[in-house]
Scaffold this motif. Structure first.
Motif, short mmCIF file in Angstrom:
data_model
loop_
_atom_site.label_atom_id
_atom_site.label_comp_id
_atom_site.label_asym_id
_atom_site.label_seq_id
_atom_site.Cartn_x
_atom_site.Cartn_y
_atom_site.Cartn_z
N ASP A 91 38.42 40.51 44.41
CA ASP A 91 38.81 39.22 43.86
C ASP A 91 37.86 38.18 44.42
O ASP A 91 37.57 38.18 45.63
CB ASP A 91 40.24 38.85 44.26
CG ASP A 91 41.28 39.79 43.68
OD1 ASP A 91 40.96 40.50 42.72
OD2 ASP A 91 42.41 39.79 44.19
N CYS B 197 44.95 42.99 36.36
CA CYS B 197 44.71 43.39 37.75
C CYS B 197 45.94 43.94 38.47
O CYS B 197 45.79 44.63 39.48
CB CYS B 197 44.15 42.21 38.53
SG CYS B 197 45.34 40.88 38.85
N SER C 26 33.73 44.12 39.60
CA SER C 26 33.51 45.46 40.13
C SER C 26 32.31 45.47 41.07
O SER C 26 31.34 44.74 40.88
CB SER C 26 33.26 46.45 38.98
OG SER C 26 34.37 46.54 38.14
N SER D 176 46.50 36.61 39.93
CA SER D 176 45.05 36.55 40.05
C SER D 176 44.42 36.40 38.68
O SER D 176 43.95 35.34 38.32
CB SER D 176 44.53 37.81 40.77
OG SER D 176 43.16 37.71 40.99
N CYS D 177 44.45 37.46 37.87
CA CYS D 177 43.73 37.41 36.59
C CYS D 177 44.47 36.61 35.53
O CYS D 177 43.86 36.05 34.63
CB CYS D 177 43.46 38.83 36.08
SG CYS D 177 44.95 39.67 35.46
N THR E 36 48.13 42.29 40.22
CA THR E 36 48.50 41.52 41.41
C THR E 36 49.94 41.02 41.35
O THR E 36 50.66 41.01 42.35
CB THR E 36 47.54 40.32 41.59
OG1 THR E 36 46.21 40.81 41.73
CG2 THR E 36 47.91 39.49 42.81
N HIS F 42 36.89 47.01 43.04
CA HIS F 42 36.53 45.64 42.68
C HIS F 42 36.99 44.71 43.80
O HIS F 42 37.73 45.11 44.69
CB HIS F 42 37.19 45.22 41.35
CG HIS F 42 38.67 45.01 41.46
ND1 HIS F 42 39.58 46.04 41.28
CD2 HIS F 42 39.41 43.91 41.76
CE1 HIS F 42 40.80 45.58 41.44
NE2 HIS F 42 40.75 44.29 41.73
N GLN G 51 38.16 38.96 38.99
CA GLN G 51 37.88 40.28 39.55
C GLN G 51 36.50 40.76 39.08
O GLN G 51 36.19 40.66 37.89
CB GLN G 51 38.93 41.30 39.09
CG GLN G 51 40.31 41.07 39.67
CD GLN G 51 41.03 39.88 39.08
OE1 GLN G 51 40.97 39.65 37.88
NE2 GLN G 51 41.70 39.12 39.91
#
Length: 322
Positions: free
Chosen positions: A45, A276, A57, A270-271, A278, A43, A55
């Motif tokens: 970002d 995710c 895919s 991030s999410c 991160t 995936h 995110q």
């Protein structure tokens, strides 16, 4: 402020309405240069707009270097990322993205089962392309609410693996539904199962697989949204920074990430839903209350790392390796 992982600028070369509520975006280098390579299940970002990173895919063939193809479901109940992609991102726009990451990689297997629910087809489509190209033994089972909501149906039906693809529509009462117990009834030592889609669909596949005796390390998932949790019983707790000894109280209505950010301690996120990985942070002391969908059961049990974007604490204090 840009997220550190967002290192690539791409142009939206094309946009298509792939199915009802699902748009695809073809991304390429503005100057025609090759993009970083990726593997099936990867995936990227995407900075949808300032302060909003999501995110998506990659669903084109993993040997392609001239473009990334992503599919985005418009979700009115989401936190705004998908709606912004649908309403604001057009052909010719420039987007800031990360290099591809893969937390959902294909493993070598004698046989592979790909189970997709709705928009969950995106990473599995790339996997199917890869498995077909390497002449591997696999099956694709794809469920959707209706034919008009089934993205990539024509692409799959005209692909080299069309005879291995099985379609299931909720509104087609005349056709058989996906029978998970029958499909996963006999665990296979050399097989791998991959599932992606709404959390209810994923949970049904994983729970059925486990009930049928499949080992956890042969069942692989990719979530698009965080787990539904309740904050009714949440209390406050303390986080302490190992390097400085500074301590901060995390109240019931704030996350660890929010409290740290308010106090000038930056953690990459991030999410913000525990999907995710991160923001993954090491825990030196204390017991986290894990609420992510990124770490597996063994990693949760180790209690030596957690996701400060959504997870909390069972102990009074968490000492973080920051």
């Amino acid at each position: 402020m840009s997220h550190p992982s967002l290192s690539l600028i791409v142009e939206v070369k094309a946009r298509h309405e792939e199915a009802l509520g699902i748009a695809t975006f073809e991304l390429a280098d503005p100057h025609g240069r090759p993009l970083p390579p990726f593997s099936a299940g990867a995936h990227i970002d995407v900075q949808v707009k300032e302060g909003v990173i999501r995110q998506y895919s990659l669903c084109n063939h993993s040997e392609e270097r001239d473009r990334y193809l992503i599919g985005v479901l418009r979700d009115e109940a989401s936190r705004g990322g998908s709606v912004a992609m649908h309403d604001e991102v057009q052909e010719g726009d420039l987007l800031l993205i990360s290099a591809p990451k893969n937390h959902f990689p294909l493993k070598p297997a004698k046989r592979t089962y790909l189970l997709a629910g709705g928009i969950g087809i995106t990473p599995l489509l790339c996997m199917a392309e890869r498995l077909a190209r390497t002449e591997a033994d696999f099956e694709l089972h794809y469920c959707a609410r209706s034919a008009e909501r089934m993205a990539f149906r024509d692409r799959i039906k005209t692909s080299s693996f069309a005879n291995r693809a099985h379609f299931y529509l909720d509104d087609d009462t005349a056709a058989p539904a996906l029978d998970l117990e029958k499909l996963l009834n006999e665990p296979e030592a050399d097989a791998q199962v991959y599932v992606c889609g709404p959390s209810g669909f994923i949970n049904a596949v994983i729970s059925t697989g486990k009930q049928c005796g499949w080992p956890a390390d042969q069942l692989h998932t990719e979530y698009f949204a965080g787990a539904e949790t309740t904050s009714e019983d949440d209390g406050s707790f303390e986080v302490r920074i190992a390097s400085s000894g500074a301590a901060f109280t995390v109240p019931a209505d704030k996350t660890v990430y929010q409290v740290l950010a308010e106090n000038g301690i930056d953690i990459m996120v991030s999410c913000e839903q525990g999907v995710c990985g991160t923001c993954l942070t090491r825990v030196l002391e204390g017991e986290p209350d894990h609420r992510d969908l990124y770490l597996d059961d063994d990693e949760h049990a180790a209690n030596d790392q957690f996701t400060p974007c959504c997870s909390r604490a069972k102990s009074k204090t968490l000492v973080l390796d920051l």
